[in-house]
Design an enzyme around this catalytic site. Structure first.
Site, PDB file in Angstrom:
ATOM      1  N   CYS A 454      -2.596  -3.750  11.356  1.00 34.42           N
ATOM      2  CA  CYS A 454      -2.047  -2.836  12.364  1.00 34.42           C
ATOM      3  C   CYS A 454      -2.368  -1.389  12.028  1.00 34.42           C
ATOM      4  O   CYS A 454      -2.450  -0.540  12.922  1.00 34.42           O
ATOM      5  CB  CYS A 454      -0.541  -3.033  12.512  1.00 34.42           C
ATOM      6  SG  CYS A 454       0.366  -2.880  10.963  1.00 34.42           S
ATOM      7  N   HIS A 825       5.027  -1.653   9.534  1.00 31.96           N
ATOM      8  CA  HIS A 825       4.153  -1.909  10.695  1.00 31.96           C
ATOM      9  C   HIS A 825       3.772  -0.575  11.327  1.00 31.96           C
ATOM     10  O   HIS A 825       4.550   0.371  11.328  1.00 31.96           O
ATOM     11  CB  HIS A 825       4.906  -2.775  11.707  1.00 31.96           C
ATOM     12  CG  HIS A 825       4.115  -3.100  12.937  1.00 31.96           C
ATOM     13  ND1 HIS A 825       2.947  -3.811  12.899  1.00 31.96           N
ATOM     14  CD2 HIS A 825       4.334  -2.798  14.248  1.00 31.96           C
ATOM     15  CE1 HIS A 825       2.463  -3.940  14.131  1.00 31.96           C
ATOM     16  NE2 HIS A 825       3.284  -3.329  14.969  1.00 31.96           N
TER      17      HIS A 825
END
Length: 994
Positions: A454, A825
């Protein structure tokens, strides 16, 4: 006394005479009396209330009951006992065949007088069981409404535990069987009120017991998906859905569409009945649930269901546009059904015979609702014209009907068509819009997460949304001797033109992977960005060196020479320059060094120092454009060897500072140097809620704060002493950084990760940092440049000053969610900032300001989260850390506003943007994308065919244009329920609801 009261009530005296006599009896009842007399009066009043054949008798009974409940509580409690209540509920009251309909009203009336009695809990327990039994008997809407009214007023009587869940499910079953037997408007309104009372009770229970919501919805789906019932369930079930919290929608839809126990026929039946709910008036969010389920079915590629349901229901949905009360929801559902049904013209063509009549009816209605719906309908029709061309004969009557309505431009049409397509369409890239099969409603493409990648996905999407950089990459020619840049070009091209909802960046990841990164582990996105830009820069520089060798052998032309002698693309887009100056505190000698940068790494000031507003620790706005003359007494420099420790006088040249910027009046210079404080115009700035015009909370910072701290002087003492060449020894010194060239795209990295020696780990600074949508940055310029800028009327420069102001617009924010750089994330918010100034040089030589659109929030924001792309807003960007403390802005991308730029580079970029608004791709790349799109469509079709084998043949769909035909025949009605028709006739209203 009871005999007297009964004789009076039953007599033939006029009501006014009766009322006087009854009043005397009631007044006498307030006096003490024996228990036997109380019982007699309670029995009589009960009889009058439950079996009275006139409203007057029931009112007398009610009044007497209330008096005895107030003035004779002990006798009332004894009379209102469990055995009596059980008899009322199970056996009723009155002669057989004529049982009273007012038992529940009677119990509700009496409960208020026994709430504090010893028997109250026993009565509540009894009622919990009995109301459940009553609901299981499927009472009428009227009786159900009475039960709901009783339980709403006395929630102690609502069943608890497992019985409560069963009660909710059975109540939904009751609603599913509700029918309005009358077609009169008053009776229908009464029916709607009864349904709302029952569904309102469900809402009350769900608020206190959220665990009952999902089982209730499961029961609801069981009802509407049943194929065994001969009679379709009532549309009144729509009233239940409106009270389900929207935050549960995604989970509910995901569970439904992925439940293998639900057959395709059941799903088709359920969604068909839900679409019928658009007829239900006053319902909220019903259209959102219908559209969400349709999208959920598209996500799992159940195209056969979607096709069957669309073709069987779209005409009915279309006919409901006649009714203002349900028009908004019906139009939303119609828009999605049409815009998603792009593989065939069949659905749109079903509506062609009805469109002219509907348009005429809406024009005749002449209301705001009708006008708005006409414009949206016309936009939808033109989208269908664009998508399914080649039917002039069929479209001519429709085109005639909508010819006076606004026509959307092609970009708008392409945008709408790109939002909702759910099935395969074999289109060549060159002849039609390439995003038709995008599953995201935004039309943007996501990136697949390849295992904690990510960090790369968020950086790639941010670079892709930097439109000037994207266009330059896509415009690169074949054989450019830049393998990594070529891979980036391919990745950008697929993001721009693929029909997949998300693509895999595996090839680019392997090519751009920093060798010290651990496969499968989370990495620092800022570190990856630095490495990527450096690789791209060095790769192009290598190409230039190769060119120099070719030049020596005279193998290159002048055009190629011009190309290679320019800066690298990374330097053009992200390169800036910074001057670092160090002054010895002993001899005041200054040494300076200019360095290039592609991003600014902004550290957080110590927590005990305040850099808010106008009082930074070493205020950058107080740093003058040049050094002051050294004083005779060096001891005077203890405060600062650079500047005088006081605010500038009115005659002084104020120092530069970083500012946020809001809307400005025309003619007002965007000059941050006009005052002593960073937030000098805070009171006039409508963006101050988002910028940092006033001091943030104690633990909060702003981007201008961090930049000011970055540009503040740093004292070099103790172990950090500076080796002065003039003194030939280590000396105390002060260092300061000044920006000398602003990059086209300014990248700011907030240094949130610091090493903690106690834990031997990198910890994260979770401080909330407010992010201005517009930023003003002071850039140091040479004196001759300053004079030139002033002569050309550029904003932000002051004669005699060495600083000018450059304005930047926020275009991307990479957010890190988590508490460590090794975990968490990444996702990013982005918008596409483009030039808004008029092309060409103004005749008067004075640059015109950018349009307000560049300053406000109208430019659409998107949220990129791996494969998921959704619409967003600057408000969401600003508030993300407020709602999610671990989600903090980490890397920011700002784009330099063109009207503040004097460099020829930016003019060239603007010209390139005009010439290459939609870059044309070279042949190999176009073919690769086309082949992949065809492959993706084949994959979809194969899966759809596999599921189609399980779809049972459905009965032929009925025709739904009787509403349109009735409207055509009835000239006195304008849409059935429009203001002009006075709410519509009873027949048309009944047709709407049922």
């Amino acid at each position: 006394m009871d005999k007297i009261l009964e004789a009076v009530v039953m007599s033939s005296y006029p009501n006014n005479v009766k009322q006087g006599l009854v009043r005397r009896v009631i007044e006498a009842s307030k006096q003490p009396m024996d228990s036997e007399q109380c019982w007699s009066m309670l029995e009589l009043s009960t009889k009058l209330y439950l079996t009275g054949d006139t409203k007057y008798k029931r009112e007398v009974g009610k009044e007497v009951l209330e008096v005895y409940g107030h003035y004779h509580p002990e006798e009332f409690e004894e009379f209102f006992n469990i055995r009596f209540l059980l008899s009322l509920l199970q056996e009723g009251y009155g002669p057989l065949g004529k049982r009273s309909h007012y038992v529940l009203d009677y119990i509700q009336l009496g409960l208020q007088f026994v709430l504090e009695s010893p028997s109250a809990n026993s009565i509540f327990s009894l009622l919990r069981i009995e109301v459940l039994r009553k609901v299981c008997e499927r009472p009428s809407p009227k009786q159900c409404a009475k039960i709901s009214k009783l339980l709403t007023q006395h929630p102690q009587c609502i069943p608890t535990g497992k019985h409560q869940l069963l009660f909710c499910q059975q109540l939904i079953r009751c609603i599913g069987q509700f029918q309005c037997v009358s077609e009169g408007e008053e009776e229908i309104m009464e029916f709607l009120e009864q349904v709302n009372k029952v569904s309102g009770l469900l809402q009350r229970i769900w608020r206190t017991q959220t665990s009952a919501i999902l089982p209730s919805l499961k029961e609801l789906f069981t009802i509407i998906s049943s194929t065994e019932e001969q009679e379709a369930p009532s549309n009144a079930l729509a009233s239940v859905v409106q009270f389900v919290p929207l935050e549960l929608m995604d989970g509910v839809i995901r569970n439904l569409t992925n439940d293998d126990s639900i057959t395709d026929v059941q799903m088709m039946t359920a969604i068909g009945r839900m679409i019928d709910w658009v007829s239900w008036p006053l319902g909220k969010n019903i259209d959102k649930w219908i559209i969400a389920l349709l999208k959920g079915l598209a996500a799992v590629k159940k195209f056969s269901i979607l096709i069957e349901v669309t073709l069987s229901k779209i005409e009915k949905v279309f006919s409901k546009l006649l009714y203002p009360i349900v028009r908004e929801g019906a139009l939303s559902v119609l828009q999605y059904m049409l815009l998603s049904f792009q593989h065939s013209h069949e659905a749109f063509h079903l509506l062609l015979p009805h469109i002219p009549r509907l348009v005429a009816s809406l024009k005749k209605e002449d209301s705001n609702s009708a006008t708005s719906s006409l414009e949206q309908l016309a936009e939808l029709i033109h989208c269908m014209f664009f998508r399914f061309s080649g039917f002039p004969d069929l479209y001519e009557p429709v085109l005639e009907a909508v010819k006076a309505l606004p026509i959307p431009n092609e970009d708008r049409i392409k945008h709408l068509l790109g939002q909702n397509a759910w099935t395969s369409q074999k289109n060549e890239l060159a002849c039609f819009y390439p995003r038709l099969a995008s599953k995201s409603e935004t039309g943007k493409i996501g990136l697949i997460n390849l295992g904690n990648t990510c960090y790369m996905n968020s950086i790639i999407q941010s670079l892709f949304m930097a439109s000037d950089f994207r266009h330059s990459v896509l415009n690169l020619t074949e054989g450019n001797s830049q393998p990594l840049m070529t891979k980036l070009q391919w990745l950008f091209a697929f993001l721009e033109h693929s029909q997949r909802p998300a693509i895999s960046p595996e090839s680019f990841l392997s090519a751009s992977w920093p060798p010290w990164f651990t496969p499968g582990a989370q990495q620092d996105c800022s570190e990856y960005l630095k490495y990527l830009l450096d690789r791209l820069h060095e790769e192009e520089k290598t190409g230039k060196r190769i060119y120099q060798k070719l030049k020596e052998s005279s193998l290159t032309s002048q055009a190629v020479e011009h190309h290679y002698l320019n800066k690298t693309l990374i330097e053009k887009m992200f390169g800036g320059k910074m001057m670092t100056k160090i002054r010895c505190l002993k001899c005041l000698n200054v040494s300076s060094r200019e360095e290039a940068f592609t991003d600014l790494s902004l550290a957080f000031p110590p927590s005990d120092r305040n850099v808010c507003g106008s009082t930074p620790i070493l205020p950058v706005e107080e740093i003058g454009p040049q050094f002051i003359e050294p004083p005779e007494n060096v001891g005077q420099l203890m405060g600062s060897p650079w500047i005088q420790r006081k605010a500038p006088m009115a005659s002084d040249h104020p120092a530069p500072s970083v500012e946020t910027l809001g809307f400005q009046e025309r003619g007002e210079a965007a000059n941050p140097i006009r005052g002593n404080d960073v937030g000098v115009d805070a009171a006039k700035d409508p963006l101050s809620a988002f910028g940092e015009q006033a001091c943030a909370p104690k633990d909060s910072r702003s981007v201008p704060d961090l930049i000011n701290y970055f540009l503040s002087p740093e004292r070099l003492t103790a172990e950090n002493k500076y080796h002065c060449e003039k003194c030939a020894s280590l000396q105390d010194a002060e260092k300061v950084a000044e920006l000398t060239e602003g990059p086209h795209y300014l990248i700011l990295t907030l240094l949130r990760f610091s090493f903690d020696p106690r834990t031997m780990k990198r910890k994260k600074i979770l401080d909330n940092v407010s992010i201005p949508v517009v930023l003003k940055l002071p850039i140091l310029v040479a004196p001759e440049e300053t004079e030139e800028v002033c002569q050309h009327g550029k904003d932000g420069a002051v004669p005699g000053s060495s600083f000018m102001t450059v304005v930047y617009d926020l275009c991307s924010v990479v957010v890190h969610s988590g508490i460590s750089s090794e975990s968490g994330h990444y996702y990013c918010y982005s918008r596409e900032c483009t030039d808004t100034i008029p092309h060409g040089q103004p005749r008067d030589g004075v640059p015109k300001p950018a349009s307000d659109k560049q300053l406000d929030f109208e430019i659409q924001w998107y949220l990129f989260n791996d494969t998921r792309v959704s619409f967003s807003s600057f408000e969401s960007v600003s508030n993300v850390t407020s709602f999610f403390p671990k989600d903090t802005a980490y890397v920011l991308f700002y784009r330099q506003r063109p009207e503040r730029q004097s460099c020829l580079l930016h003019e060239a970029l603007a010209e390139a943007g005009r010439l290459h608004g939609e870059p044309s791709l070279h042949k190999d790349l176009m073919e690769a994308i086309s082949k992949d799109n065809i492959l993706f469509l084949q994959e979809q079709e194969k899966e759809a065919r596999n599921r189609a084998a399980y779809i049972s043949a459905l009965p032929k769909s009925p025709l739904w244009w009787r509403d349109l035909d009735r409207d055509k025949d009835d000239d006195s009605s304008s849409g059935g329920c429009s203001p002009a028709a006075g709410g519509g006739g009873s027949g048309s209203f009944h047709g709407l609801v049922f």
